[in-house]
Scaffold this active site. Structure first.
Site, mmCIF file in Angstrom:
data_model
loop_
_atom_site.group_PDB
_atom_site.id
_atom_site.type_symbol
_atom_site.label_atom_id
_atom_site.label_comp_id
_atom_site.label_asym_id
_atom_site.label_seq_id
_atom_site.Cartn_x
_atom_site.Cartn_y
_atom_site.Cartn_z
ATOM 1 N N THR A 137 16.378 -4.147 -10.207
ATOM 2 C CA THR A 137 15.281 -4.909 -9.601
ATOM 3 C C THR A 137 15.867 -5.732 -8.471
ATOM 4 O O THR A 137 16.849 -6.453 -8.663
ATOM 5 C CB THR A 137 14.619 -5.859 -10.615
ATOM 6 O OG1 THR A 137 13.969 -5.088 -11.627
ATOM 7 C CG2 THR A 137 13.568 -6.733 -9.923
ATOM 8 N N GLY A 193 1.165 9.441 14.900
ATOM 9 C CA GLY A 193 1.777 10.748 14.659
ATOM 10 C C GLY A 193 2.185 11.026 13.230
ATOM 11 O O GLY A 193 2.851 12.031 12.955
ATOM 12 N N ARG A 208 -4.439 -2.413 1.849
ATOM 13 C CA ARG A 208 -4.174 -3.656 2.596
ATOM 14 C C ARG A 208 -2.872 -4.266 2.069
ATOM 15 O O ARG A 208 -2.272 -3.754 1.124
ATOM 16 C CB ARG A 208 -5.339 -4.643 2.443
ATOM 17 C CG ARG A 208 -5.644 -5.007 1.012
ATOM 18 C CD ARG A 208 -6.817 -5.983 0.907
ATOM 19 N NE ARG A 208 -7.031 -6.379 -0.477
ATOM 20 C CZ ARG A 208 -7.823 -5.755 -1.342
ATOM 21 N NH1 ARG A 208 -8.500 -4.690 -0.934
ATOM 22 N NH2 ARG A 208 -7.948 -6.179 -2.582
ATOM 23 N N ASN A 241 2.308 0.029 -6.434
ATOM 24 C CA ASN A 241 2.182 -1.295 -5.808
ATOM 25 C C ASN A 241 0.894 -2.011 -6.203
ATOM 26 O O ASN A 241 0.862 -3.245 -6.219
ATOM 27 C CB ASN A 241 2.240 -1.120 -4.281
ATOM 28 C CG ASN A 241 1.675 -2.307 -3.550
ATOM 29 O OD1 ASN A 241 2.332 -3.332 -3.380
ATOM 30 N ND2 ASN A 241 0.402 -2.206 -3.132
ATOM 31 N N ALA A 268 -2.712 0.876 -1.360
ATOM 32 C CA ALA A 268 -2.295 1.095 0.029
ATOM 33 C C ALA A 268 -3.354 0.683 1.042
ATOM 34 O O ALA A 268 -3.193 0.916 2.235
ATOM 35 C CB ALA A 268 -1.929 2.567 0.229
ATOM 36 N N TYR A 316 -0.053 -11.980 -16.268
ATOM 37 C CA TYR A 316 0.478 -11.278 -15.089
ATOM 38 C C TYR A 316 2.002 -11.172 -15.184
ATOM 39 O O TYR A 316 2.575 -10.091 -15.022
ATOM 40 C CB TYR A 316 0.037 -12.058 -13.849
ATOM 41 C CG TYR A 316 0.573 -11.581 -12.525
ATOM 42 C CD1 TYR A 316 0.147 -10.382 -11.954
ATOM 43 C CD2 TYR A 316 1.481 -12.357 -11.803
ATOM 44 C CE1 TYR A 316 0.610 -9.981 -10.718
ATOM 45 C CE2 TYR A 316 1.944 -11.963 -10.565
ATOM 46 C CZ TYR A 316 1.514 -10.775 -10.024
ATOM 47 O OH TYR A 316 1.973 -10.377 -8.801
HETATM 48 N N1 LIG Z 1 1.322 -11.353 -2.235
HETATM 49 C C1 LIG Z 1 2.268 -11.874 -2.974
HETATM 50 O O1 LIG Z 1 2.690 -13.046 -2.759
HETATM 51 C C2 LIG Z 1 2.877 -11.092 -4.095
HETATM 52 C C3 LIG Z 1 3.945 -11.687 -4.793
HETATM 53 C C4 LIG Z 1 4.545 -10.996 -5.840
HETATM 54 C C5 LIG Z 1 4.080 -9.733 -6.177
HETATM 55 N N2 LIG Z 1 3.028 -9.178 -5.505
HETATM 56 C C6 LIG Z 1 2.591 -7.850 -5.931
HETATM 57 O O2 LIG Z 1 2.575 -6.990 -4.820
HETATM 58 C C7 LIG Z 1 1.549 -6.002 -4.996
HETATM 59 C C8 LIG Z 1 0.631 -6.001 -3.787
HETATM 60 O O3 LIG Z 1 0.122 -7.296 -3.611
HETATM 61 P P1 LIG Z 1 -0.704 -7.730 -2.305
HETATM 62 O O4 LIG Z 1 -0.428 -9.173 -2.106
HETATM 63 O O5 LIG Z 1 -0.487 -6.762 -1.211
HETATM 64 O O6 LIG Z 1 -2.202 -7.591 -2.894
HETATM 65 P P2 LIG Z 1 -3.611 -7.328 -2.151
HETATM 66 O O7 LIG Z 1 -3.518 -7.749 -0.726
HETATM 67 O O8 LIG Z 1 -4.618 -7.947 -3.048
HETATM 68 O O9 LIG Z 1 -3.735 -5.736 -2.189
HETATM 69 C C9 LIG Z 1 -3.813 -5.095 -3.443
HETATM 70 C C10 LIG Z 1 -4.038 -3.607 -3.241
HETATM 71 O O10 LIG Z 1 -4.189 -3.033 -4.557
HETATM 72 C C11 LIG Z 1 -5.443 -2.359 -4.643
HETATM 73 N N3 LIG Z 1 -6.011 -2.466 -5.985
HETATM 74 C C12 LIG Z 1 -6.346 -3.602 -6.644
HETATM 75 N N4 LIG Z 1 -6.908 -3.315 -7.831
HETATM 76 C C13 LIG Z 1 -6.941 -1.953 -7.931
HETATM 77 C C14 LIG Z 1 -7.414 -1.043 -8.900
HETATM 78 N N5 LIG Z 1 -8.008 -1.470 -10.036
HETATM 79 N N6 LIG Z 1 -7.292 0.274 -8.663
HETATM 80 C C15 LIG Z 1 -6.719 0.726 -7.517
HETATM 81 N N7 LIG Z 1 -6.236 -0.084 -6.562
HETATM 82 C C16 LIG Z 1 -6.352 -1.414 -6.757
HETATM 83 C C17 LIG Z 1 -6.304 -3.061 -3.605
HETATM 84 O O11 LIG Z 1 -7.374 -2.248 -3.114
HETATM 85 P P3 LIG Z 1 -8.875 -2.240 -3.746
HETATM 86 O O12 LIG Z 1 -9.240 -3.658 -4.039
HETATM 87 O O13 LIG Z 1 -9.682 -1.571 -2.693
HETATM 88 O O14 LIG Z 1 -8.749 -1.398 -4.981
HETATM 89 C C18 LIG Z 1 -5.310 -3.299 -2.480
HETATM 90 O O15 LIG Z 1 -5.155 -2.136 -1.700
HETATM 91 C C19 LIG Z 1 0.845 -6.356 -6.311
HETATM 92 O O16 LIG Z 1 1.384 -5.573 -7.355
HETATM 93 C C20 LIG Z 1 1.201 -7.810 -6.520
HETATM 94 O O17 LIG Z 1 1.177 -8.154 -7.877
HETATM 95 C C21 LIG Z 1 2.418 -9.837 -4.480
#
Ligand SMILES: NC(=O)c1ccc[n+]([C@@H]2O[C@H](COP(=O)([O-])OP(=O)(O)OC[C@H]3O[C@@H](n4cnc5c(N)ncnc54)[C@H](OP(=O)(O)O)[C@@H]3O)[C@@H](O)[C@H]2O)c1
Length: 256
Positions: A247, A57, A19, A93, A17, A162
């Site tokens: 899904t 809030g 970013r 997430n 959560a 992945y």
């Molecule tokens: N962006 C895309 O195009 C895309 C596409 C398909 C699926 N997704 C999926 O959507 C989800 C979010 O993606 P996003 O693009 O928002 O990624 P992101 O911007 O890299 O953010 C990932 C979040 O997960 C946390 N995180 C990573 N490793 C962690 C760990 N070991 N323990 C606890 N927290 C952890 C990160 O915080 P910290 O690094 O501070 O821990 C961050 O808050 C993921 O599951 C990703 O696979 C993303």
């Protein structure tokens, strides 16, 4: 005129959560009235999200921790339930692909780390949350939403571990939906397409990737985290009361 708050009375735990998609989901759930526990490793990022939620809030608490540590899911759930007085929504997430390399060059450590984060941690979070979700269900309803990926359904070069982990989450979720439906807990997955976040930034900065990818996206743009958060808020709300074991891909039509 009062703002509708469809998640009033809910307590939600959102991983990743700090970013990107997870931050936007947490802010959306809080805006819809849920009290939210924010989890990730970076304490500073979580505090910034908490401040943003409280500034409008909402209610949020932060729970830093590395989800690949086997002890952390239990600690996060214990903290969230103690602080928020229970747990009725779990959004798994946190995830991502750390290295991009072809299968024949994939080392055990990369595979294990990717599996721990993208799959095993989701299993542990669901197991730890289960008794609290069961307890909340008769009062408010309860829901789990697991964020997977288009990689669960379609091969993405260099991301075999992945895609395998995300497909495993979808399978786990279908069984959980069957087992937990009679307890009043819905379990669904949301599969984002290409979304503009730090995770995808290296690809979105590559003009060749952008041209080739957008040619396959009927809506002609990359998604924004808000596109995902709006659908996530629907799936955990009563508006989706008859949706479980599903899904939903939110991909701009990529899979059409
Ligand atoms: N962006 C895309 O195009 C895309 C596409 C398909 C699926 N997704 C999926 O959507 C989800 C979010 O993606 P996003 O693009 O928002 O990624 P992101 O911007 O890299 O953010 C990932 C979040 O997960 C946390 N995180 C990573 N490793 C962690 C760990 N070991 N323990 C606890 N927290 C952890 C990160 O915080 P910290 O690094 O501070 O821990 C961050 O808050 C993921 O599951 C990703 O696979 C993303």
């Amino acid at each position: 005129m009062s703002v509708p708050r469809p998640l009033a009375g809910h307590a939600a735990l959102v991983t990743g959560a700090g970013r990107g998609i997870g931050r936007t989901i947490a802010e959306r759930l809080a805006g819809d009235g849920a009290a939210v526990c924010l989890a990730a490793r970076s304490h500073d990022e979580l505090e910034a999200v908490r401040a943003a939620i409280e500034a409008v809030g909402g209610r949020a608490v932060v729970a830093p921790g590395d989800l690949t540590d086997p002890a952390v899911p239990g600690e996060l759930v214990a903290y969230a339930t103690a602080e928020l007085g229970g747990l009725s929504i779990l959004v798994n997430n946190a995830g991502g692909a750390h290295r991009v390399r072809p299968l024949e060059a994939l080392d055990d450590a990369t595979f294990a780390r990717g599996t721990d984060l993208n799959y095993t941690s989701v299993f542990r979070m669901m197991r730890e949350a289960a008794p609290h979700l069961f307890a909340a269900a008769p009062q408010t309803g309860a829901a789990v939403l697991n964020i997977i990926s288009i990689a669960a359904e379609r091969g993405l070069d260099g991301m075999s571990y992945y895609g395998g982990a995300k497909a495993a989450v979808a399978a786990l979720s279908r069984t959980a939906a069957r087992e937990w439906g009679p307890r009043g807990v819905r379990v669904n997955c949301l599969g984002p397409g290409w979304i503009d976040t730090d995770l995808s930034r290296p690809l979105l900065d590559d003009p060749d990737f952008v041209r080739q990818t957008l040619a396959q996206v009927p809506l002609g743009r990359f998604g924004q985290p808000q596109d995902i958060a709006d659908v996530a808020a629907f799936l955990v709300s009563d508006a989706a009361a008859y949706v479980t074991g599903s899904t939903l891909f939110v991909d701009g039509g990529l899979f059409a």
